[in-house]
Scaffold this active site. Structure first.
Site, PDB file in Angstrom:
ATOM      1  CB  THR A   1      23.355   5.274 -23.480  1.00 44.42           C
ATOM      2  OG1 THR A   1      22.980   6.445 -24.197  1.00 44.42           O
ATOM      3  CG2 THR A   1      24.790   5.411 -23.013  1.00 44.42           C
TER       4      THR A   1
ATOM      5  CB  ALA B   1      11.113  -3.723 -26.523  1.00 43.84           C
TER       6      ALA B   1
ATOM      7  CE  LYS C   1      19.511   6.278 -13.195  1.00 43.89           C
ATOM      8  NZ  LYS C   1      20.821   6.764 -13.497  1.00 43.89           N
TER       9      LYS C   1
ATOM     10  CD  GLU D   1      26.342  -3.593  -8.239  1.00 43.36           C
ATOM     11  OE1 GLU D   1      26.289  -4.527  -7.436  1.00 43.36           O
ATOM     12  OE2 GLU D   1      26.619  -2.425  -7.901  1.00 43.36           O
TER      13      GLU D   1
ATOM     14  CB  VAL E   1      23.648   3.179  -7.109  1.00 45.19           C
ATOM     15  CG1 VAL E   1      24.419   4.276  -6.380  1.00 45.19           C
ATOM     16  CG2 VAL E   1      22.176   3.201  -6.700  1.00 45.19           C
TER      17      VAL E   1
ATOM     18  N   GLY F   1      27.023   3.458 -11.808  1.00 48.87           N
ATOM     19  CA  GLY F   1      27.467   2.984 -13.123  1.00 48.87           C
ATOM     20  C   GLY F   1      28.224   1.671 -13.026  1.00 48.87           C
TER      21      GLY F   1
ATOM     22  CE  LYS G   1      22.585   7.339 -10.305  1.00 44.97           C
ATOM     23  NZ  LYS G   1      23.427   8.241 -11.096  1.00 44.97           N
TER      24      LYS G   1
HETATM   25  P1  NAP Z   1      18.491   5.907 -23.607  1.00 43.33           P
HETATM   26  O1  NAP Z   1      19.796   5.997 -24.297  1.00 43.33           O
HETATM   27  O2  NAP Z   1      17.508   7.012 -23.769  1.00 43.33           O
HETATM   28  O3  NAP Z   1      17.808   4.528 -24.055  1.00 43.33           O
HETATM   29  C1  NAP Z   1      16.472   4.207 -23.770  1.00 43.33           C
HETATM   30  C2  NAP Z   1      16.058   3.061 -24.682  1.00 43.33           C
HETATM   31  O4  NAP Z   1      14.746   2.647 -24.338  1.00 43.33           O
HETATM   32  C3  NAP Z   1      16.033   3.443 -26.167  1.00 43.33           C
HETATM   33  O5  NAP Z   1      16.506   2.356 -26.937  1.00 43.33           O
HETATM   34  C4  NAP Z   1      14.552   3.677 -26.449  1.00 43.33           C
HETATM   35  O6  NAP Z   1      14.203   3.374 -27.792  1.00 43.33           O
HETATM   36  C5  NAP Z   1      13.928   2.676 -25.510  1.00 43.33           C
HETATM   37  N1  NAP Z   1      12.591   3.056 -25.059  1.00 43.33           N
HETATM   38  C6  NAP Z   1      12.229   4.118 -24.317  1.00 43.33           C
HETATM   39  N2  NAP Z   1      10.901   4.132 -24.101  1.00 43.33           N
HETATM   40  C7  NAP Z   1      10.414   3.045 -24.754  1.00 43.33           C
HETATM   41  C8  NAP Z   1       9.115   2.498 -24.932  1.00 43.33           C
HETATM   42  N3  NAP Z   1       8.033   3.085 -24.378  1.00 43.33           N
HETATM   43  N4  NAP Z   1       8.977   1.364 -25.646  1.00 43.33           N
HETATM   44  C9  NAP Z   1      10.057   0.760 -26.200  1.00 43.33           C
HETATM   45  N5  NAP Z   1      11.317   1.221 -26.057  1.00 43.33           N
HETATM   46  C10 NAP Z   1      11.482   2.356 -25.361  1.00 43.33           C
HETATM   47  O7  NAP Z   1      18.705   5.732 -22.042  1.00 43.33           O
HETATM   48  P2  NAP Z   1      19.977   5.096 -21.283  1.00 43.33           P
HETATM   49  O8  NAP Z   1      20.968   6.169 -20.996  1.00 43.33           O
HETATM   50  O9  NAP Z   1      20.433   3.863 -21.977  1.00 43.33           O
HETATM   51  O10 NAP Z   1      19.323   4.733 -19.864  1.00 43.33           O
HETATM   52  C11 NAP Z   1      18.521   3.595 -19.729  1.00 43.33           C
HETATM   53  C12 NAP Z   1      18.320   3.300 -18.257  1.00 43.33           C
HETATM   54  O11 NAP Z   1      19.587   3.060 -17.639  1.00 43.33           O
HETATM   55  C13 NAP Z   1      17.684   4.447 -17.442  1.00 43.33           C
HETATM   56  O12 NAP Z   1      16.880   3.902 -16.424  1.00 43.33           O
HETATM   57  C14 NAP Z   1      18.886   5.141 -16.833  1.00 43.33           C
HETATM   58  O13 NAP Z   1      18.569   5.822 -15.642  1.00 43.33           O
HETATM   59  C15 NAP Z   1      19.766   3.939 -16.539  1.00 43.33           C
HETATM   60  N6  NAP Z   1      21.192   4.242 -16.427  1.00 43.33           N
HETATM   61  C16 NAP Z   1      21.818   4.944 -17.392  1.00 43.33           C
HETATM   62  C17 NAP Z   1      23.171   5.187 -17.264  1.00 43.33           C
HETATM   63  C18 NAP Z   1      23.925   5.978 -18.295  1.00 43.33           C
HETATM   64  O14 NAP Z   1      25.094   6.293 -18.036  1.00 43.33           O
HETATM   65  N7  NAP Z   1      23.343   6.327 -19.428  1.00 43.33           N
HETATM   66  C19 NAP Z   1      23.875   4.713 -16.150  1.00 43.33           C
HETATM   67  C20 NAP Z   1      23.187   3.992 -15.164  1.00 43.33           C
HETATM   68  C21 NAP Z   1      21.842   3.756 -15.314  1.00 43.33           C
HETATM   69  P3  NAP Z   1      14.847   4.202 -29.035  1.00 43.33           P
HETATM   70  O15 NAP Z   1      16.302   3.824 -29.075  1.00 43.33           O
HETATM   71  O16 NAP Z   1      14.108   3.714 -30.241  1.00 43.33           O
HETATM   72  O17 NAP Z   1      14.624   5.657 -28.731  1.00 43.33           O
HETATM   73  N1  HSE Z   2      22.677  10.154 -15.536  1.00 46.11           N
HETATM   74  C1  HSE Z   2      23.358   9.347 -14.597  1.00 46.11           C
HETATM   75  C2  HSE Z   2      24.599  10.079 -14.125  1.00 46.11           C
HETATM   76  C3  HSE Z   2      23.736   8.032 -15.200  1.00 46.11           C
HETATM   77  O1  HSE Z   2      25.006  11.037 -14.782  1.00 46.11           O
HETATM   78  O2  HSE Z   2      25.162   9.698 -13.107  1.00 46.11           O
HETATM   79  C4  HSE Z   2      24.332   7.066 -14.208  1.00 46.11           C
HETATM   80  O3  HSE Z   2      23.369   6.626 -13.298  1.00 46.11           O
END
Ligand code: NAP
Ligand code: HSE
Length: 431
Positions: free
Chosen positions: A17, A47, A109, A133, A136, A138, A208
């Site tokens: 995402t 990766a 986080k 940044e 916490v 977004g 957070k």
């Molecule tokens: P996500 O959609 O599940 O994406 C994770 C990515 O990492 C995927 O591309 C996955 O590969 C890859 N991955 C996971 N384990 C791996 C491994 N062992 N080796 C290689 N690649 C690996 O998660 P996300 O929502 O983007 O979140 C990512 C980070 O951002 C997290 O720490 C989350 O807390 C943080 N975050 C997310 C948001 C949000 O709104 N989503 C907001 C703020 C912070 P595949 O695509 O092949 O499965």
């Molecule tokens: N899963 C988290 C949330 C993503 O819903 O706030 C943003 O850090």
């Protein structure tokens, strides 16, 4: 700028995402970013777990690998972005990148709250930035304001809504929708963590809160030091009863500095319907920062989702790239000093307690006496129903958390109390 070359090679760990949106933006907006910043951000390697998975970005296939170590070790990668999530292998990869003298940007986080102190110390030793940044709020700028803009303020309190998924679910439940449907939608919209248990249990908000408290008060507060409760046990009737009493239910993160030390906590709470946090809907986050000189600042905006979060990551990438090109690194942005962590049991809170009771004379007196024995006084009581059984809604005055808990256990033990159906904390306007 090194030899006038504005190029900085970026390696990205994870392209889901957040990472997928980041890659698309880095590729599509490369010229626009260079026009605005003078920096040419060049994606060198990405990766993922499954390179064959269809992606919303277009890069040559040879850039994508399932070996994250190759990204960190690539000599053309000068800056590593970690957006794969989780503590492992993300932690060891971030560690390796910093050891190799490569700046790291992360949105993780969970990792920062658990291991931030040692990773920040490592970044300082290696003289490279570690920026987070996006960890916490977004798309809301909150880390940099706390660590830099407000570095001179003696912050007293940081409080607000820091999890988009749970605020989305609470909003939908308040509109009459089903918890499971609302969670599924939050996942489809890219708000939830890879394992949404982290959101609904309160663990994500606790991580957070740990980061916010650490930056606000300059004492490292690890995630282990933040007691948390989520919305997974919250019942729709309590959202409805809260409204009947003039409140909205929100999942709050609250960090305060008191004479006993720093205290951070996460739990659902009833807040007065007129308070600004009560009207924060969907995945929006809103964080109040209180200090003697600034009084009260409010930071609000989209708290989750690929686009806003990738914007925060991109800002960090540009910041770190600027330092790489200038050869002048500001690391760390903040230092931490030892300090006391206050016990939540000593923090004064008000409680809402919903009881299923026998409807007979003297019941209220027994319940009031049980609260009274713990020095908890009752502010208001409402009774719903009559005859064989009744529901009592009680709001207490402020008392130490530990006393509130003991009082509720004494009430639970009374023969006239069929069940303690729910408890919630009630936060006052000064949230
Ligand atoms: P996500 O959609 O599940 O994406 C994770 C990515 O990492 C995927 O591309 C996955 O590969 C890859 N991955 C996971 N384990 C791996 C491994 N062992 N080796 C290689 N690649 C690996 O998660 P996300 O929502 O983007 O979140 C990512 C980070 O951002 C997290 O720490 C989350 O807390 C943080 N975050 C997310 C948001 C949000 O709104 N989503 C907001 C703020 C912070 P595949 O695509 O092949 O499965
Ligand atoms: N899963 C988290 C949330 C993503 O819903 O706030 C943003 O850090």
């Amino acid at each position: 700028m090194r030899n006038g070359d504005p190029t900085v090679g970026i390696g990205i760990l994870g392209a889901g995402t957040v990472g997928g949106t980041l890659v698309r933006r880095l590729v599509d907006d490369r010229e626009a970013i260079q026009a605005k910043t003078g920096i040419d951000l060049h994606v060198r390697r990405i990766a993922v777990r499954d390179p064959a998975k269809p992606r919303a970005f277009h890069v040559p296939a040879e850039l994508v690998t399932d070996d994250p170590g190759l990204v960190v070790d690539d000599p053309d990668v000068q800056l590593v972005v970690e957006v794969m999530g989780g503590k492992d292998p993300a932690g060891s990869l971030v560690h390796a990148a910093l050891e190799a003298g490569k700046p790291v940007v992360t949105a993780n986080k969970e990792l920062i709250a658990a291991h931030g102190a040692e990773l920040i110390a490592l970044a300082e030793r290696r003289g490279v930035p570690l920026l987070f940044e996006a960890a916490v709020g977004g798309g809301i700028p909150i880390i940099r304001p706390l660590a830099e803009t407000l570095a001179g303020e003696q912050i007293e309190r940081v409080a607000g809504i820091v999890n988009g998924t749970t605020n989305y679910i609470l909003t939908r439940m308040g509109d009459g929708d089903d918890y499971a449907d609302a969670l599924a939608e939050a996942q489809a919209l890219g708000y939830a963590e890879p394992d949404p248990t982290a959101d609904v249990s309160g663990a994500d908000a606790a991580a957070k809160a740990a980061i916010l408290a650490s930056l606000a008060f300059g004492t490292w507060v690890g995630s282990d030091a933040v007691p948390f409760e989520g919305i997974d046990r919250l019942r729709r009737e309590d959202i409805e009863f809260a409204r009947f009493l003039g409140y909205e239910v929100k999942l709050l993160a609250i960090a305060t500095r008191t004479a006993a030390g720093v205290c951070a906590r996460v739990h659902p709470a009833m807040i007065p319907a007129g308070h600004p946090l009560a009207s924060i809907r969907a995945a929006t986050n809103a964080i109040f920062i209180t200090g003697p000189s600034v009084d009260e600042l409010l930071f609000a905006g989209p708290g989750a989702g690929g686009e806003p979060t990738a914007t925060a990551v991109l800002g960090d990438v540009i910041d770190a790239a600027r330092e790489i090109l200038a050869g002048a690194v500001v690391a760390p942005r903040i230092r931490f000093s030892p300090g006391e962590i206050a016990d939540f049991g000593g923090v004064a809170t008000k409680w809402y307690v919903r009881l299923e009771v026998e409807d007979e004379p003297g019941v209220l007196a027994q319940i009031a006496a049980a609260f009274g024995e713990e020095q908890v006084s009752i502010k208001s009581v409402w009774q719903e129903g009559e005859g064989s059984g009744a529901t009592l809604l009680i709001i207490t005055h402020r008392a130490a958390e530990a006393r509130q808990r003991s009082a509720v256990e004494s009430v639970r033990a009374l023969d006239v109390v069929r069940s303690v159906a729910a408890t919630l904390r009630v936060e006052s306007p000064e949230v």
